[in-house]
Design a protein around this motif. Structure first.
Motif, mmCIF file in Angstrom:
data_model
loop_
_atom_site.group_PDB
_atom_site.id
_atom_site.type_symbol
_atom_site.label_atom_id
_atom_site.label_comp_id
_atom_site.label_asym_id
_atom_site.label_seq_id
_atom_site.Cartn_x
_atom_site.Cartn_y
_atom_site.Cartn_z
ATOM 1 N N LEU A 1 26.639 11.864 19.338
ATOM 2 C CA LEU A 1 27.835 12.614 18.923
ATOM 3 C C LEU A 1 27.572 14.106 18.845
ATOM 4 C CD1 LEU A 1 29.282 10.349 16.053
ATOM 5 C CD2 LEU A 1 29.888 10.371 18.467
ATOM 6 N N THR A 2 26.472 14.493 18.240
ATOM 7 C CA THR A 2 26.178 15.919 18.050
ATOM 8 C C THR A 2 24.720 16.189 18.422
ATOM 9 O OG1 THR A 2 25.734 15.440 15.698
ATOM 10 C CG2 THR A 2 27.916 16.314 16.252
ATOM 11 N N PRO A 3 24.416 16.174 19.714
ATOM 12 C CA PRO A 3 23.020 16.322 20.142
ATOM 13 C C PRO A 3 22.431 17.695 19.875
ATOM 14 C CG PRO A 3 24.495 16.378 22.033
ATOM 15 C CD PRO A 3 25.334 15.997 20.845
ATOM 16 N N ASN A 4 23.266 18.693 19.612
ATOM 17 C CA ASN A 4 22.777 20.052 19.432
ATOM 18 C C ASN A 4 23.006 20.586 18.026
ATOM 19 O OD1 ASN A 4 21.861 20.375 22.146
ATOM 20 N ND2 ASN A 4 23.994 20.627 22.780
ATOM 21 N N ASP A 5 23.019 19.686 17.054
ATOM 22 C CA ASP A 5 23.118 20.118 15.653
ATOM 23 C C ASP A 5 21.706 20.237 15.094
ATOM 24 O OD1 ASP A 5 25.339 20.021 13.161
ATOM 25 O OD2 ASP A 5 23.259 19.634 12.607
ATOM 26 N N GLU A 6 21.351 21.433 14.643
ATOM 27 C CA GLU A 6 19.983 21.677 14.183
ATOM 28 C C GLU A 6 19.625 20.852 12.941
ATOM 29 O OE1 GLU A 6 22.543 24.940 12.323
ATOM 30 O OE2 GLU A 6 22.447 23.753 14.157
ATOM 31 N N ASN A 7 20.608 20.657 12.064
ATOM 32 C CA ASN A 7 20.329 19.885 10.861
ATOM 33 C C ASN A 7 19.993 18.432 11.192
ATOM 34 O OD1 ASN A 7 20.939 22.209 9.533
ATOM 35 N ND2 ASN A 7 22.778 21.441 8.517
ATOM 36 N N LEU A 8 20.669 17.886 12.195
ATOM 37 C CA LEU A 8 20.386 16.514 12.603
ATOM 38 C C LEU A 8 18.946 16.394 13.103
ATOM 39 C CD1 LEU A 8 21.075 13.600 13.283
ATOM 40 C CD2 LEU A 8 22.180 14.400 15.383
ATOM 41 N N HIS A 9 18.512 17.337 13.927
ATOM 42 C CA HIS A 9 17.134 17.287 14.415
ATOM 43 C C HIS A 9 16.145 17.453 13.271
ATOM 44 C CE1 HIS A 9 17.763 16.972 18.741
ATOM 45 N NE2 HIS A 9 18.825 17.749 18.575
ATOM 46 N N TYR A 10 16.489 18.284 12.294
ATOM 47 C CA TYR A 10 15.635 18.423 11.106
ATOM 48 C C TYR A 10 15.547 17.094 10.357
ATOM 49 C CZ TYR A 10 14.050 20.103 6.528
ATOM 50 O OH TYR A 10 13.361 20.277 5.358
ATOM 51 N N ASN A 11 16.683 16.427 10.186
ATOM 52 C CA ASN A 11 16.706 15.141 9.476
ATOM 53 C C ASN A 11 15.880 14.082 10.203
ATOM 54 O OD1 ASN A 11 18.433 16.386 7.697
ATOM 55 N ND2 ASN A 11 20.282 15.413 8.493
ATOM 56 N N ILE A 12 16.008 14.059 11.539
ATOM 57 C CA ILE A 12 15.232 13.097 12.319
ATOM 58 C C ILE A 12 13.735 13.385 12.155
ATOM 59 C CG2 ILE A 12 14.717 12.264 14.641
ATOM 60 C CD1 ILE A 12 17.621 12.894 15.387
ATOM 61 N N ALA A 13 13.391 14.667 12.168
ATOM 62 C CA ALA A 13 11.987 15.039 11.984
ATOM 63 C C ALA A 13 11.467 14.533 10.646
ATOM 64 C CB ALA A 13 11.839 16.559 12.063
ATOM 65 N N LYS A 14 12.292 14.631 9.619
ATOM 66 C CA LYS A 14 11.846 14.184 8.301
ATOM 67 C C LYS A 14 11.611 12.673 8.289
ATOM 68 C CE LYS A 14 12.512 15.074 3.449
ATOM 69 N NZ LYS A 14 13.273 15.820 2.427
ATOM 70 N N ALA A 15 12.501 11.922 8.943
ATOM 71 C CA ALA A 15 12.299 10.471 9.032
ATOM 72 C C ALA A 15 11.017 10.170 9.807
ATOM 73 C CB ALA A 15 13.501 9.815 9.703
ATOM 74 N N CYS A 16 10.752 10.923 10.863
ATOM 75 C CA CYS A 16 9.523 10.729 11.647
ATOM 76 C C CYS A 16 8.286 11.019 10.797
ATOM 77 C CB CYS A 16 9.533 11.632 12.877
ATOM 78 S SG CYS A 16 10.741 11.170 14.133
ATOM 79 N N ILE A 17 8.371 12.041 9.955
ATOM 80 C CA ILE A 17 7.239 12.385 9.098
ATOM 81 C C ILE A 17 6.932 11.248 8.136
ATOM 82 C CG2 ILE A 17 6.544 13.862 7.149
ATOM 83 C CD1 ILE A 17 7.950 16.185 8.664
ATOM 84 N N PHE A 18 7.971 10.688 7.527
ATOM 85 C CA PHE A 18 7.747 9.604 6.570
ATOM 86 C C PHE A 18 7.191 8.361 7.247
ATOM 87 C CE2 PHE A 18 10.265 12.206 3.752
ATOM 88 C CZ PHE A 18 9.743 11.914 2.491
ATOM 89 N N SER A 19 7.500 8.177 8.538
ATOM 90 C CA SER A 19 6.929 7.038 9.262
ATOM 91 C C SER A 19 5.658 7.445 10.006
ATOM 92 C CB SER A 19 7.954 6.462 10.242
ATOM 93 O OG SER A 19 8.375 7.451 11.156
ATOM 94 N N LYS A 20 5.165 8.688 9.729
ATOM 95 C CA LYS A 20 3.897 9.211 10.257
ATOM 96 C C LYS A 20 3.897 9.363 11.779
ATOM 97 C CE LYS A 20 1.251 7.425 6.334
ATOM 98 N NZ LYS A 20 1.451 8.670 5.580
ATOM 99 N N ASP A 21 5.060 9.593 12.355
ATOM 100 C CA ASP A 21 5.147 9.898 13.781
ATOM 101 C C ASP A 21 5.255 11.420 13.905
ATOM 102 O OD1 ASP A 21 5.569 10.092 16.474
ATOM 103 O OD2 ASP A 21 7.246 8.678 16.547
ATOM 104 N N TYR A 22 4.107 12.081 13.768
ATOM 105 C CA TYR A 22 4.113 13.536 13.659
ATOM 106 C C TYR A 22 4.452 14.233 14.972
ATOM 107 C CZ TYR A 22 1.799 12.419 9.249
ATOM 108 O OH TYR A 22 1.502 11.907 8.010
#
Length: 359
Positions: free
Chosen positions: A283-304
């Motif tokens: 839906l919103t592939p170019n929303d910076e906040n969404l990419h930030y949120n995905i990064a945070k989920a990746c961090i918690f699952s240790k996919d750095y």
């Protein structure tokens, strides 16, 4: 659907509605019709598969129709029992709640006989599997009963060798629900349940074929696979409920999948969060906040590595996104023990509010 062979239960505390529904069912040559005002009274008939269809009104014995449907499905494990809401409630929240509860059709009163019949037919058809696959499943099950275990295993394997598309239909249902295409959403969710159930039944049947051969390892492996498929359906139902709550709280949300991802991440469900964020990206592939949120989920699952990719995208989309830059710098320096993120708000280059940030 041979209506002369089915039994229908009507659940309502409104006798006028019950009379109307019963009259329509009689005109449609339905074999057996019973009216109840308490879901407890119909439970045993449902468990014994003596009822092939349930019609549920807006209110049933001190509970809403949606609450009644949830209670019925939970108490009787009736994922494949068609249940149609027949109700005067047409508000957005009522419809979304009914779909989240697992209704297989939604008829708004007053209705015509043609509309009523169409919803009944669609509910039955969308809840049944492909006719060829259903016939093959029945044939394989019969082979087990005949002791022809190798032939049965071959038939079952042929059924499950294709990809289970239940999740794909589920995702379609979620998108239709978001776009308020409720009829299409119901059909997509029905198809997802039917496919998942077919795969679970195939693995269960295969398990008993292996048991007949004396192969305990094969028996246990197939039972485990069947159980995991059913557990996936439970998980999809939970996600549907959460998504419905988000839509009801904010029906005009630009990207409700983002909110869903944040909620799931905070609950520790990183797999569920990534599933939601994957849908959000469409839906919103170019929303910076969404990419930030995905990064945070990746961090918690240790996919750095994946986290860095999304933070680079976020920082590239908004040059003054300092939180993303700071987090990215820590990841590049492998400072994994100091990856806490402070609360904050973010704005897009255009000045409008971006999607919510996971804080």
């Amino acid at each position: 659907m041979d209506r002369s062979e089915i039994s229908v239960a009507i659940l309502t505390n409104n006798q006028h509605h019950a009379t109307r529904d019963k009259q329509c069912l009689v005109k449609l040559n339905v074999k057996s019709i019973k009216v109840f005002d308490d879901p407890e009274d119909v439970l045993e008939s449902v468990r014994q598969q003596e009822v092939q269809l349930v019609l549920i009104d807006a209110a049933v014995r001190n509970m809403t129709g949606s609450a009644c449907l949830r209670a019925l499905r939970k108490a009787a494990n009736t994922a494949l029992l068609p249940a149609i809401m027949v109700t005067p409630e047409s508000q957005l929240q009522a419809v979304v709640d009914a779909i989240a509860a697992g209704c297989n059709g939604y008829v708004i009163r007053p209705y015509s006989l043609q509309t009523f019949e169409r919803h009944l037919r669609m509910a039955f058809e969308s809840m049944s599997g492909d006719s060829i696959e259903t016939a093959q499943l029945d044939a394989a099950t019969e082979l087990v009963a005949q002791g022809r275990f190798d032939e049965a295993i071959s038939e079952f394997n042929e059924l499950v060798e294709e990809e289970n598309e239940a999740v794909a239909f589920f995702n379609k249902g979620m998108d239709y629900l978001r776009r308020r295409k409720f009829g299409k959403a119901i059909l997509a969710f029905n198809k997802a349940v039917a496919l998942n159930s077919m795969y679970a039944e195939a693995y269960k049947g295969m398990a008993y074929a292996y048991k007949g051969k004396g192969d305990d390892a094969g028996f246990r492996a197939c039972l485990d696979k069947s159980a995991s498929i059913l557990a996936m359906q439970d998980r999809l139902d939970e996600l549907k409920e959460l998504f419905a709550e988000i839509l009801q709280a904010n029906p005009d949300a630009i990207n409700p999948y983002n909110t869903m991802g944040i909620d799931l991440r905070k609950k520790g469900d990183y797999v569920g969060a990534m599933h939601a964020y994957t849908q959000a990206l469409t839906l919103t592939p170019n929303d910076e906040n969404l990419h930030y949120n995905i990064a945070k989920a990746c961090i918690f699952s240790k996919d750095y590595d994946a986290a860095m990719e999304h933070l680079e995208k976020a920082a590239g989309l908004r040059q003054d996104f300092e939180e993303a830059k700071r987090l990215l710098a820590k990841l590049r320096a492998k400072q994994y023990d100091s990856l806490g993120v402070s609360n904050g708000a973010a704005r897009s280059p255009s000045g409008r509010d971006g999607l919510a940030m996971d804080s």
